[in-house]
Write a protein that holds these residues in place. Structure first.
Motif, PDB file in Angstrom:
ATOM      1  N   UNK A   1       0.857  -1.200   0.000  1.00  0.00           N
ATOM      2  CA  UNK A   1       0.000   0.000   0.000  1.00  0.00           C
ATOM      3  C   UNK A   1       0.887   1.242   0.000  1.00  0.00           C
ATOM      4  N   UNK A   2       1.887   1.206   0.904  1.00  0.00           N
ATOM      5  CA  UNK A   2       2.796   2.351   1.022  1.00  0.00           C
ATOM      6  C   UNK A   2       3.483   2.626  -0.309  1.00  0.00           C
ATOM      7  N   UNK A   3       3.978   1.564  -0.945  1.00  0.00           N
ATOM      8  CA  UNK A   3       4.682   1.723  -2.219  1.00  0.00           C
ATOM      9  C   UNK A   3       3.781   2.330  -3.293  1.00  0.00           C
ATOM     10  N   UNK A   4       2.499   1.968  -3.271  1.00  0.00           N
ATOM     11  CA  UNK A   4       1.581   2.526  -4.264  1.00  0.00           C
ATOM     12  C   UNK A   4       1.313   4.009  -4.017  1.00  0.00           C
ATOM     13  N   UNK A   5       1.235   4.403  -2.750  1.00  0.00           N
ATOM     14  CA  UNK A   5       1.029   5.817  -2.456  1.00  0.00           C
ATOM     15  C   UNK A   5       2.281   6.621  -2.796  1.00  0.00           C
ATOM     16  N   UNK A   6       3.458   6.057  -2.552  1.00  0.00           N
ATOM     17  CA  UNK A   6       4.687   6.711  -2.995  1.00  0.00           C
ATOM     18  C   UNK A   6       4.643   6.907  -4.511  1.00  0.00           C
ATOM     19  N   UNK A   7       4.180   5.886  -5.212  1.00  0.00           N
ATOM     20  CA  UNK A   7       4.127   5.929  -6.676  1.00  0.00           C
ATOM     21  C   UNK A   7       3.161   6.983  -7.187  1.00  0.00           C
ATOM     22  N   UNK A   8       1.996   7.102  -6.547  1.00  0.00           N
ATOM     23  CA  UNK A   8       0.999   8.045  -7.054  1.00  0.00           C
ATOM     24  C   UNK A   8       1.215   9.470  -6.554  1.00  0.00           C
ATOM     25  N   UNK A   9       1.778   9.617  -5.339  1.00  0.00           N
ATOM     26  CA  UNK A   9       1.909  10.959  -4.766  1.00  0.00           C
ATOM     27  C   UNK A   9       3.292  11.569  -4.962  1.00  0.00           C
ATOM     28  N   UNK A  10       4.292  10.741  -5.264  1.00  0.00           N
ATOM     29  CA  UNK A  10       5.652  11.232  -5.491  1.00  0.00           C
ATOM     30  C   UNK A  10       6.182  10.603  -6.775  1.00  0.00           C
ATOM     31  N   UNK A  11       5.374  10.625  -7.808  1.00  0.00           N
ATOM     32  CA  UNK A  11       5.672   9.897  -9.037  1.00  0.00           C
ATOM     33  C   UNK A  11       6.974  10.341  -9.697  1.00  0.00           C
ATOM     34  N   UNK A  12       7.346  11.593  -9.490  1.00  0.00           N
ATOM     35  CA  UNK A  12       8.575  12.103 -10.116  1.00  0.00           C
ATOM     36  C   UNK A  12       9.831  11.441  -9.548  1.00  0.00           C
ATOM     37  N   UNK A  13       9.687  10.715  -8.452  1.00  0.00           N
ATOM     38  CA  UNK A  13      10.837  10.072  -7.804  1.00  0.00           C
ATOM     39  C   UNK A  13      10.968   8.586  -8.155  1.00  0.00           C
ATOM     40  N   UNK A  14       9.982   8.018  -8.865  1.00  0.00           N
ATOM     41  CA  UNK A  14       9.889   6.568  -8.999  1.00  0.00           C
ATOM     42  C   UNK A  14      10.232   6.095 -10.401  1.00  0.00           C
ATOM     43  N   UNK A  15      11.094   5.072 -10.468  1.00  0.00           N
ATOM     44  CA  UNK A  15      11.458   4.441 -11.731  1.00  0.00           C
ATOM     45  C   UNK A  15      10.588   3.209 -12.004  1.00  0.00           C
ATOM     46  N   UNK A  16      10.449   2.347 -11.008  1.00  0.00           N
ATOM     47  CA  UNK A  16       9.623   1.146 -11.088  1.00  0.00           C
ATOM     48  C   UNK A  16       8.975   0.913  -9.726  1.00  0.00           C
TER      49      UNK A  16
END
Length: 297
Positions: A121-136
């Motif tokens: 869940x945490x990883x998905x929120x990181x992905x949607x709310x801080x998308x500019x930081x995520x590669x995969x």
């Protein structure tokens, strides 16, 4: 959203390229609290988010070592839980912010983010709310944001809240008790995990309520994350099992044709912790996905 004031720790980041079981616990100073973390391997930074009640010791070292042949693998404790200090978060966004704050302290501009169970869940929120930081994004044994149709099984609840887990409990929670292959793997994983000499404190039962608050926030989805993963261009890999007592993979099936970058792997004769049953195989799946499916952003 206002960013925290973050200060770099005095001690340089240490890594152990081969032995997660011997990796040292370090601390990232963030404002007036510290996030406990461990690092193993070299390569692109890969931050893993832990499960309900999970601490630094609850990752199978064979899985971490397998990933660490290609990546710098970071495990950590959420704010206020286990060996991290401060007051625990009351919403899923706070849990997700720990990932970004830790990445900032360690000097990572972009990361691969992964999560197991609640950590997914945490990883998905990181992905949607801080998308500019995520590669995969790598999700193991978890569910999508918002309301889901398929609930967890009662046996999971009855077992997950026991003060201490036996191997039999771990088999129920993370493996497939009906499978001899999975039951034997549960014993082997338990033995690998208990090899560690430097132990991390367990999450105190009086703090478990913060996971419940995190769950309610994630299920209510005030961040509209369910819709956001339907339009993301970040590659997402979901790894699940044929008998998931906690988060049935059917909750992902209903999003078929709605998730443009998500791939789903389902492992037979396995349960909630397929990466502990098949540490190298799951690490290979993850590496193949990362190497072959690139971020288009």
């Amino acid at each position: 959203m206002k960013r925290a004031n973050i200060f770099l720790t005095v001690t340089a980041l240490q890594t152990d390229a081969t032995q997660a079981v011997n990796s040292k616990t370090q601390f990232a100073q963030i404002e007036d609290y510290k996030i406990a973390y461990r690092s193993v391997g070299k390569g692109e930074p890969f931050i893993l988010c832990s499960r309900f009640r999970g601490n630094l010791d609850d990752w199978d070292p064979a899985f971490l070592d397998a990933l660490a042949t290609k990546y710098q693998v970071i495990t950590f404790n959420y704010k206020g839980l286990a060996s991290s200090t401060g007051a625990p978060h009351s919403n899923i966004l706070g849990f997700a912010k720990d990932v970004v704050d830790l990445a900032d302290v360690l000097g990572f501009k972009k990361i691969i983010v992964g999560g197991w169970s609640l950590g997914g869940w945490v990883a998905q929120i990181v992905t949607t709310e801080f998308s500019e930081r995520i590669l995969h994004t790598i999700l193991i044994g978890t569910k999508p944001p918002g309301k889901v149709e398929y609930p967890l099984e009662e046996i999971f609840i009855n077992t997950a809240y026991k003060p201490d887990y036996t191997i039999e409990d771990e088999t129920i929670l993370f493996f497939e008790p009906k499978s001899k292959i999975s039951s034997e793997a549960a014993i082997q994983s338990h033995e690998r995990i208990t090899e560690r000499k430097e132990k991390d404190p367990k999450v105190k039962p009086e703090l478990w309520e913060f996971y419940g608050k995190c769950h309610d926030d994630y299920a209510n989805d005030p961040y509209n994350s369910r819709q956001k993963i339907m339009s993301t261009n970040i590659p997402i890999l979901v790894i699940s099992a044929h008998h998931e007592v906690c988060f049935p993979p059917e909750n992902w099936f209903e999003l078929n044709n709605k998730l443009p970058t998500t791939q789903l792997i389902i492992i037979p004769q396995a349960g909630h912790g397929p990466h502990h049953q098949y540490p190298k195989m799951v690490a290979d799946y993850i590496d193949n996905f990362i190497q072959n499916i690139k971020y288009d952003g």
